[in-house]
Motif scaffolding. Sequence first.
Motif, PDB file in Angstrom:
ATOM      1  N   HIS A  24       0.672  -1.758  -0.286  1.00  0.00           N
ATOM      2  CA  HIS A  24       0.025   0.153  -0.380  1.00  0.00           C
ATOM      3  C   HIS A  24       0.876   1.428   0.393  1.00  0.00           C
ATOM      4  CE1 HIS A  24      -2.557   3.027   1.672  1.00  0.00           C
ATOM      5  NE2 HIS A  24      -3.562   2.623   1.011  1.00  0.00           N
ATOM      6  N   LEU A  25       0.356   2.249  -0.522  1.00  0.00           N
ATOM      7  CA  LEU A  25       1.404   3.651  -0.801  1.00  0.00           C
ATOM      8  C   LEU A  25       0.654   4.507  -0.203  1.00  0.00           C
ATOM      9  CD1 LEU A  25       2.655   3.513  -4.513  1.00  0.00           C
ATOM     10  CD2 LEU A  25       4.086   3.134  -2.250  1.00  0.00           C
ATOM     11  N   ARG A  26       0.523   5.196   0.491  1.00  0.00           N
ATOM     12  CA  ARG A  26      -0.302   5.620   1.392  1.00  0.00           C
ATOM     13  C   ARG A  26      -0.401   7.407   0.101  1.00  0.00           C
ATOM     14  NH1 ARG A  26      -2.248   7.539   5.722  1.00  0.00           N
ATOM     15  NH2 ARG A  26      -2.188  10.043   6.513  1.00  0.00           N
ATOM     16  N   HIS A  27      -1.122   8.084  -0.246  1.00  0.00           N
ATOM     17  CA  HIS A  27      -1.282   9.705  -0.825  1.00  0.00           C
ATOM     18  C   HIS A  27      -2.547   9.808  -0.249  1.00  0.00           C
ATOM     19  CE1 HIS A  27      -1.212  11.134  -5.404  1.00  0.00           C
ATOM     20  NE2 HIS A  27      -0.876  12.021  -4.205  1.00  0.00           N
ATOM     21  N   VAL A  28      -2.236  11.259  -0.157  1.00  0.00           N
ATOM     22  CA  VAL A  28      -3.380  11.338   1.196  1.00  0.00           C
ATOM     23  C   VAL A  28      -2.913  13.144   0.321  1.00  0.00           C
ATOM     24  CG1 VAL A  28      -4.053  10.443   2.692  1.00  0.00           C
ATOM     25  CG2 VAL A  28      -1.789  12.229   2.617  1.00  0.00           C
ATOM     26  N   LYS A  29      -4.379  14.081   0.085  1.00  0.00           N
ATOM     27  CA  LYS A  29      -4.205  15.525  -0.160  1.00  0.00           C
ATOM     28  C   LYS A  29      -3.311  16.084   0.790  1.00  0.00           C
ATOM     29  CE  LYS A  29      -7.165  18.733  -0.437  1.00  0.00           C
ATOM     30  NZ  LYS A  29      -8.646  19.863  -0.391  1.00  0.00           N
ATOM     31  N   TYR A  30      -2.648  17.141   0.459  1.00  0.00           N
ATOM     32  CA  TYR A  30      -0.991  18.133   1.653  1.00  0.00           C
ATOM     33  C   TYR A  30      -0.495  16.731   1.230  1.00  0.00           C
ATOM     34  CZ  TYR A  30      -5.216  20.841   2.115  1.00  0.00           C
ATOM     35  OH  TYR A  30      -6.585  21.452   2.005  1.00  0.00           O
ATOM     36  N   ASN A  31       0.035  15.475   0.631  1.00  0.00           N
ATOM     37  CA  ASN A  31       0.908  14.895   1.330  1.00  0.00           C
ATOM     38  C   ASN A  31       1.226  13.777   0.232  1.00  0.00           C
ATOM     39  OD1 ASN A  31       3.279  13.518   2.260  1.00  0.00           O
ATOM     40  ND2 ASN A  31       2.662  12.169   3.914  1.00  0.00           N
ATOM     41  N   PRO A  32       1.417  13.963  -1.266  1.00  0.00           N
ATOM     42  CA  PRO A  32       1.094  13.517  -2.592  1.00  0.00           C
ATOM     43  C   PRO A  32       2.290  12.740  -2.280  1.00  0.00           C
ATOM     44  CG  PRO A  32       2.046  15.718  -2.997  1.00  0.00           C
ATOM     45  CD  PRO A  32       1.387  15.551  -1.315  1.00  0.00           C
ATOM     46  N   ASN A  33       3.544  12.037  -1.509  1.00  0.00           N
ATOM     47  CA  ASN A  33       4.044  11.854  -1.813  1.00  0.00           C
ATOM     48  C   ASN A  33       4.204  11.215  -0.174  1.00  0.00           C
ATOM     49  OD1 ASN A  33       5.466  12.163  -3.900  1.00  0.00           O
ATOM     50  ND2 ASN A  33       6.555  14.328  -3.223  1.00  0.00           N
ATOM     51  N   GLY A  34       3.819  10.538   0.577  1.00  0.00           N
ATOM     52  CA  GLY A  34       3.542   9.563   1.318  1.00  0.00           C
ATOM     53  C   GLY A  34       4.306   8.366   1.910  1.00  0.00           C
ATOM     54  N   GLY A  35       4.505   8.111   0.815  1.00  0.00           N
ATOM     55  CA  GLY A  35       5.368   6.853   1.151  1.00  0.00           C
ATOM     56  C   GLY A  35       4.821   5.050   1.334  1.00  0.00           C
ATOM     57  N   PRO A  36       5.448   4.147   1.222  1.00  0.00           N
ATOM     58  CA  PRO A  36       4.896   2.689   1.924  1.00  0.00           C
ATOM     59  C   PRO A  36       4.395   3.050   2.506  1.00  0.00           C
ATOM     60  CG  PRO A  36       7.184   2.638   0.750  1.00  0.00           C
ATOM     61  CD  PRO A  36       7.200   3.986   0.943  1.00  0.00           C
ATOM     62  N   ASP A  37       3.054   2.309   3.077  1.00  0.00           N
ATOM     63  CA  ASP A  37       2.798   2.433   4.465  1.00  0.00           C
ATOM     64  C   ASP A  37       2.215   0.629   4.759  1.00  0.00           C
ATOM     65  OD1 ASP A  37       0.858   2.409   3.312  1.00  0.00           O
ATOM     66  OD2 ASP A  37      -0.428   4.240   4.961  1.00  0.00           O
ATOM     67  N   GLY A  38       2.412   0.107   4.308  1.00  0.00           N
ATOM     68  CA  GLY A  38       1.696  -1.390   3.798  1.00  0.00           C
ATOM     69  C   GLY A  38       1.973  -2.114   5.251  1.00  0.00           C
ATOM     70  N   GLY A  39       1.120  -3.005   5.996  1.00  0.00           N
ATOM     71  CA  GLY A  39       2.124  -2.973   7.066  1.00  0.00           C
ATOM     72  C   GLY A  39       2.166  -5.398   6.890  1.00  0.00           C
ATOM     73  N   ASP A  40       2.880  -6.226   8.239  1.00  0.00           N
ATOM     74  CA  ASP A  40       3.342  -7.454   8.102  1.00  0.00           C
ATOM     75  C   ASP A  40       1.842  -8.015   8.435  1.00  0.00           C
ATOM     76  OD1 ASP A  40       5.379  -6.104   7.441  1.00  0.00           O
ATOM     77  OD2 ASP A  40       6.618  -6.360   9.339  1.00  0.00           O
ATOM     78  N   GLY A  41       1.960  -9.361   7.714  1.00  0.00           N
ATOM     79  CA  GLY A  41       0.841 -10.127   7.427  1.00  0.00           C
ATOM     80  C   GLY A  41       1.327 -10.542   9.598  1.00  0.00           C
ATOM     81  N   GLY A  42      -0.084 -11.968   9.903  1.00  0.00           N
ATOM     82  CA  GLY A  42       0.418 -11.816  10.849  1.00  0.00           C
ATOM     83  C   GLY A  42       0.925 -13.725  10.863  1.00  0.00           C
ATOM     84  N   LYS A  43       0.941 -13.775  12.140  1.00  0.00           N
ATOM     85  CA  LYS A  43       2.042 -15.689  11.820  1.00  0.00           C
ATOM     86  C   LYS A  43       0.353 -16.930  11.460  1.00  0.00           C
ATOM     87  CE  LYS A  43       3.046 -16.295  16.723  1.00  0.00           C
ATOM     88  NZ  LYS A  43       1.762 -17.710  17.058  1.00  0.00           N
ATOM     89  N   GLY A  44       0.529 -17.925  10.974  1.00  0.00           N
ATOM     90  CA  GLY A  44      -0.217 -18.629  11.743  1.00  0.00           C
ATOM     91  C   GLY A  44      -0.130 -19.353  13.092  1.00  0.00           C
ATOM     92  N   GLY A  45      -1.325 -19.816  13.386  1.00  0.00           N
ATOM     93  CA  GLY A  45      -1.202 -20.299  14.966  1.00  0.00           C
ATOM     94  C   GLY A  45      -0.419 -22.207  14.345  1.00  0.00           C
ATOM     95  N   SER A  46       0.726 -22.322  15.442  1.00  0.00           N
ATOM     96  CA  SER A  46       0.637 -23.339  15.824  1.00  0.00           C
ATOM     97  C   SER A  46      -0.262 -24.439  16.620  1.00  0.00           C
ATOM     98  CB  SER A  46       2.286 -23.739  16.425  1.00  0.00           C
ATOM     99  OG  SER A  46       2.828 -22.465  15.692  1.00  0.00           O
ATOM    100  N   ILE A  47      -0.092 -26.400  16.083  1.00  0.00           N
ATOM    101  CA  ILE A  47       0.255 -27.016  16.838  1.00  0.00           C
ATOM    102  C   ILE A  47       0.755 -27.236  18.030  1.00  0.00           C
ATOM    103  CG2 ILE A  47      -1.267 -29.501  17.361  1.00  0.00           C
ATOM    104  CD1 ILE A  47      -2.347 -28.782  14.338  1.00  0.00           C
TER     105      ILE A  47
END
Length: 389
Positions: A24-47
């Motif tokens: 995801h690339l952040r692109h909002v008003k007054y900040n056209p070059n917000g840059g990347p803001d993609g978060g990490d995925g969660g880990k899967g559950g273990s048995i």
Amino acid sequence: MESNFVDYVKIYCRSGKGGRGSMHLRHVKYNPNGGPDGGDGGKGGSIILRGYHNYWTLLHLKYMRHIKAEHGGNGGRDKCHGTDGKDVYVDVPCGTVVYNAETGKYVCDVTYDGQEVVLLKGGRGGLGNYQFRSATNQAPRYAQPGEPMQEMTIIMELKLLADVGLVGFPNAGKSTLVSALSNARPKIANYPFTTMEPSLGIVGYRDGKSFVMADIPGIIEGASEGRGLGLRFLRHIERNSLLLFMVPGDTDDIKREYEILLNELRQFNPDLLDKHRVLAVTKCDLLDAELIDMLRETVPTDIPVVFISAVAQQGLDELKDVLWHELNSESNKLAAITTAETIVHRDKDMTQFAVEMADEGEDDIEFLDDDDVEEVEDYEDFEYEEEDE
């Protein structure tokens, strides 16, 4: 009537897959070059397998065909981390050994209360594009997928933990001895194979001391080849510290019957011969003193021998003294420590197990449901989203 004692089950297990990272690339008003803001995925559950001393059988898992952990959540915008999948804890009795049901390979075992063993580890979550930013790559348009899940069909097999294991032919007086020395009440009758399932009894000793005795169904000649009930239950004495061989006093040749029992153990698992052994000649209430003196000259001389009668309460105190002495001997303690540190589990014979499962009427296990099919996604085709504030 169906027995409540279940000493092996077959279950399909699947851990959770990791969530994918967000591109995801952040692109909002007054900040056209917000840059990347993609978060990490969660880990899967273990048995995770966990030893629980209040369980003494696998009955609570008999009808549990599938054990599945949660998948990890996907990452989101604004560096939002995906939710972690919940781990699944499976409580099992102490002495449970796990094998791969397809190959028969040993996987793990649980030996003491509270022990936790990770059976299948959940997949790690993928990194979002925020983690890949750099001075030369200020707008990465890619993210990592999560690690895949792990799956396995397992066999859980219970091996009872006891101090003394009873070994003998059918109608040798094993169940009678357990009932005479402890508060256990196994079935007793005058016909072979009265005992259809293992039972444990706590034997009281002097000064409040005690030890655990395990009774298994009788062994016949050829049990190591699958005859009778002995082969299925011989595994329960693999963890015993001491083996008590029981031969009736009215048999034709006590030493020969002892050698037959010893040979069956040798064929099943040669390591069983390294355990300390005691021989109890049972049903001595049918013999007079002169005959007992004659039998003493024919019994094996390399192990302690005690003449007893559980019905007449004859020789039981002497037997408990001998068992306690052997259990607490320095050589037996050293052997127990060495075995605990170097125990090697043999791979399972899947041919014999298939026969046992067929006798129990077990059905095949379905592996995957429709919701288990992973979606294939092209992470390079993600487009950034615009936000207005």
